[in-house]
Structures are given as structure tokens and as C-alpha cells.
Design a protein around this motif. Sequence first.
Motif, short mmCIF file in Angstrom:
data_model
loop_
_atom_site.label_atom_id
_atom_site.label_comp_id
_atom_site.label_asym_id
_atom_site.label_seq_id
_atom_site.Cartn_x
_atom_site.Cartn_y
_atom_site.Cartn_z
N TYR A 213 14.65 29.30 64.66
CA TYR A 213 14.22 28.92 66.00
C TYR A 213 15.27 27.98 66.59
O TYR A 213 15.95 27.28 65.85
CB TYR A 213 12.82 28.32 66.01
N SER B 92 11.23 30.69 69.68
CA SER B 92 10.93 31.09 68.31
C SER B 92 12.02 31.98 67.74
O SER B 92 12.81 32.59 68.47
CB SER B 92 9.59 31.81 68.27
N TRP B 93 12.05 32.07 66.42
CA TRP B 93 13.03 32.94 65.76
C TRP B 93 12.60 34.40 65.93
O TRP B 93 11.52 34.69 66.44
CB TRP B 93 13.20 32.55 64.30
N SER C 159 8.06 33.54 71.72
CA SER C 159 7.39 32.30 72.10
C SER C 159 8.41 31.27 72.57
O SER C 159 9.44 31.06 71.94
CB SER C 159 6.63 31.71 70.90
N THR C 160 8.10 30.67 73.72
CA THR C 160 8.97 29.63 74.27
C THR C 160 8.13 28.39 74.58
O THR C 160 6.92 28.48 74.82
CB THR C 160 9.67 30.11 75.56
N TYR C 161 8.80 27.26 74.59
CA TYR C 161 8.13 25.97 74.75
C TYR C 161 9.01 25.10 75.65
O TYR C 161 10.24 25.13 75.55
CB TYR C 161 7.94 25.29 73.39
N LYS D 255 6.72 27.11 62.12
CA LYS D 255 6.34 26.44 63.36
C LYS D 255 7.60 25.98 64.08
O LYS D 255 8.53 25.49 63.45
CB LYS D 255 5.44 25.25 63.06
N VAL D 256 7.61 26.14 65.40
CA VAL D 256 8.75 25.69 66.20
C VAL D 256 8.63 24.19 66.46
O VAL D 256 7.58 23.71 66.88
CB VAL D 256 8.81 26.46 67.53
#
Length: 126
Positions: free
Chosen positions: A32, A51-52, A57-59, A105-106
Motif C-alpha cells: 500500500y 491499498s495494495w 480502496s483510497t483514503y 490494513k492501510v
Amino acid sequence: VQLQASGGGLVQAGGSLRLSCAASGRTFSFYYMGWFRQAPGKEREFVAAISWGGGSSTYYADSVKGRFTISRDNAKNTVYLQMNSLKPEDTAVYYCAAGPRLASKVGRSPSEYDSWGQGTLVTVSS
């Protein structure tokens, strides 16, 4: 993994920049990736993460949500940060970072990242 950030510069408020972070190695997709920034006299803060794998998934930090977009191109071993509607308070040195291999987990904290690029300066004038 070794990282090389680029794309910083001087831009007027309201303008856009795209940062790039090129990674070495053949297993880039296993990590990630995140962007952090550090303004003079302030602590390094989280900006965005992805995410990897396919990066489904982006944050984002609340301060950049809706203005910045993180993405990755595993074929090019590169992660990007598209920054739109820039504000003077976005002025900082921006760092890309890679998390542990195949993490569950990121992370959002600098301590959750293992490898760091050298940083690229973004200056937003008012």
C-alpha cells in the motif's frame, strides 16, 4: 522498495499539480502506498493512501478530500497524487511512502510506513 518523488513546483491558488512517485522492484503491487506532507515548523501529516493490488480502496485526510486524488499504475510502478483547487495551506514538502508488504490494513500514520521517498516541494501562492 526505493521511492523517487517528483512533480512539485510553484502554483497559484486554485491551480493544479500532479505528483508522481516511482518505485523500484518487481513487487510494487504488493505494497500500500501513501502521501504525506510536512510544512515548515509542523509535523509530518497524512494526506492520502491507496491499498495494495489494484488500489480499490483510497483514503484521504479531511483537509484534502474532494480536491486530491491518489491513484496507482502497477505496470509503471508509480503512484500519483492529483492535486486540484490548491490552497496556500497546501504548501509543504510532499513525501511518498510504502507500507509493509501485503499488509492487512492501510496505515495513516508515518510509523506504519517502511520506505520513504526524498520529498518534493509544493508551493502555493495566494
